[in-house]
Design a protein around this motif. Structure first.
Motif, PDB file in Angstrom:
ATOM      1  N   ARG A 230       0.848  -1.186   0.000  1.00  0.00           N
ATOM      2  CA  ARG A 230       0.000   0.000   0.000  1.00  0.00           C
ATOM      3  C   ARG A 230       0.894   1.251   0.000  1.00  0.00           C
ATOM      4  O   ARG A 230       1.057   1.897   1.031  1.00  0.00           O
ATOM      5  CB  ARG A 230      -0.924  -0.013   1.224  1.00  0.00           C
ATOM      6  CG  ARG A 230      -2.003   1.065   1.228  1.00  0.00           C
ATOM      7  CD  ARG A 230      -2.782   1.024   2.534  1.00  0.00           C
ATOM      8  NE  ARG A 230      -3.485  -0.221   2.720  1.00  0.00           N
ATOM      9  CZ  ARG A 230      -4.729  -0.441   2.295  1.00  0.00           C
ATOM     10  NH1 ARG A 230      -5.385   0.494   1.649  1.00  0.00           N
ATOM     11  NH2 ARG A 230      -5.316  -1.600   2.513  1.00  0.00           N
TER      12      ARG A 230
ATOM     13  N   GLY B  74      -5.040  -2.691  -9.237  1.00  0.00           N
ATOM     14  CA  GLY B  74      -3.704  -2.473  -8.698  1.00  0.00           C
ATOM     15  C   GLY B  74      -2.738  -2.028  -9.782  1.00  0.00           C
ATOM     16  O   GLY B  74      -1.762  -2.711 -10.079  1.00  0.00           O
TER      17      GLY B  74
ATOM     18  N   GLY C 255      -0.552   0.434  -9.963  1.00  0.00           N
ATOM     19  CA  GLY C 255       0.766   0.957  -9.626  1.00  0.00           C
ATOM     20  C   GLY C 255       1.061   2.255 -10.366  1.00  0.00           C
ATOM     21  O   GLY C 255       0.218   3.151 -10.434  1.00  0.00           O
TER      22      GLY C 255
ATOM     23  N   ASP D  28      -6.741   1.359  -7.728  1.00  0.00           N
ATOM     24  CA  ASP D  28      -5.581   1.072  -6.888  1.00  0.00           C
ATOM     25  C   ASP D  28      -5.869   1.678  -5.519  1.00  0.00           C
ATOM     26  O   ASP D  28      -6.436   2.767  -5.435  1.00  0.00           O
ATOM     27  CB  ASP D  28      -4.316   1.694  -7.492  1.00  0.00           C
ATOM     28  CG  ASP D  28      -3.042   1.099  -6.896  1.00  0.00           C
ATOM     29  OD1 ASP D  28      -2.293   0.437  -7.639  1.00  0.00           O
ATOM     30  OD2 ASP D  28      -2.793   1.306  -5.691  1.00  0.00           O
TER      31      ASP D  28
ATOM     32  N   SER E  51      -3.777   2.802  -3.421  1.00  0.00           N
ATOM     33  CA  SER E  51      -2.764   3.766  -3.001  1.00  0.00           C
ATOM     34  C   SER E  51      -2.985   5.119  -3.673  1.00  0.00           C
ATOM     35  O   SER E  51      -2.982   5.219  -4.903  1.00  0.00           O
ATOM     36  CB  SER E  51      -1.366   3.258  -3.368  1.00  0.00           C
ATOM     37  OG  SER E  51      -0.413   4.304  -3.306  1.00  0.00           O
TER      38      SER E  51
ATOM     39  N   GLN F  37      -9.103   5.671  -6.707  1.00  0.00           N
ATOM     40  CA  GLN F  37      -8.544   5.034  -5.522  1.00  0.00           C
ATOM     41  C   GLN F  37      -9.639   4.174  -4.902  1.00  0.00           C
ATOM     42  O   GLN F  37     -10.672   4.674  -4.446  1.00  0.00           O
ATOM     43  CB  GLN F  37      -8.054   6.076  -4.523  1.00  0.00           C
ATOM     44  CG  GLN F  37      -7.401   5.464  -3.296  1.00  0.00           C
ATOM     45  CD  GLN F  37      -6.991   6.514  -2.270  1.00  0.00           C
ATOM     46  OE1 GLN F  37      -7.211   7.707  -2.465  1.00  0.00           O
ATOM     47  NE2 GLN F  37      -6.395   6.070  -1.170  1.00  0.00           N
TER      48      GLN F  37
ATOM     49  N   SER G  37      -0.870  -8.828  -7.528  1.00  0.00           N
ATOM     50  CA  SER G  37      -1.718  -8.256  -6.479  1.00  0.00           C
ATOM     51  C   SER G  37      -2.683  -9.254  -5.848  1.00  0.00           C
ATOM     52  O   SER G  37      -3.153  -9.018  -4.738  1.00  0.00           O
ATOM     53  CB  SER G  37      -2.524  -7.072  -7.037  1.00  0.00           C
ATOM     54  OG  SER G  37      -3.439  -7.494  -8.028  1.00  0.00           O
TER      55      SER G  37
END
Length: 206
Positions: A11, A53, A55, A76, A78, A102, A123
């Motif tokens: 995360r 996910g 990235g 994602d 993060s 997000q 992931s």
């Protein structure tokens, strides 16, 4: 300290998360892995695709280059990765072809019409209840829609056998979630990368 770094990989957040994302984006093996996985999904110009996910947004950019009349979604959990991927894909976002949010895999937003393809790179091992999550993703796909789960083991001493075991685990998860026609492709990096592809059966989600 080690636990903190592992959590950052899972995360990413703050400056460390941003720096990790930059490192991942610049690592040639990661770029090659993500572009290779997108190519395996055989995305067409009008496809609607989703990456879980994403990235730093490398695969999102590769999807956008293929789905030029479609739509690319990405989720994602993060905030740092959302910002970094948004910068990398700014033009496609302004054109309305890429939408990044997000969110976690267990609380996905609505994507409107059924999707044609879904990708998740390194992931699935972090997902709570992966079979249930994959079942939910299958219901988002049109009948005949494709999914690709990618694994490049990052544990110390990972070998070709480690990758093969990871691929078998992913294949088992997909089968239990109702996907059919699984196949495994391998990219010869160090360690090797496995991509397990499967299809939402023609009868549609149950």
């Amino acid at each position: 300290m080690i636990g903190y770094l592992v959590d950052q990989a899972h995360r990413p957040r703050g400056f460390v998360g941003w720096a990790n994302g930059r490192l991942f984006a610049l690592r040639p093996s990661n770029r090659k892995r993500n572009v290779w996985a997108v190519a395996l999904l055989d995305v067409r110009p009008t496809d609607r695709v989703l990456e879980i996910g994403f990235g730093p947004g490398i695969a999102i950019a590769a999807f956008a280059a293929r789905a030029v009349r479609g739509h690319v979604f990405g989720v994602d959990h993060s905030r740092a990765m959302v910002r970094q991927a948004a910068r990398r894909n700014a033009a496609a976002i302004r054109a309305g072809r890429v939408h990044l949010v997000q969110a976690s895999v267990e609380r996905l937003p609505s994507f409107g019409d059924p999707l044609d393809a879904i990708l998740a790179v390194n992931s699935v091992g972090f997902w709570p209840g992966p079979v249930e999550r994959l079942g939910e993703l299958r219901r988002l796909l049109r009948p005949g829609g494709r999914i690709a789960l990618v694994s490049q083991p990052r544990c110390p001493g990972a070998t070709r056998d480690t990758t093969a075991r990871a691929a078998q685990e992913l294949q088992d998860l997909l089968t239990r979630a109702g996907f059919t026609r699984p196949r495994v492709e391998t990219l010869d990096l160090d360690p090797p990368v496995a991509c397990v592809l499967a299809v939402n059966p023609a009868g549609g989600p149950s």
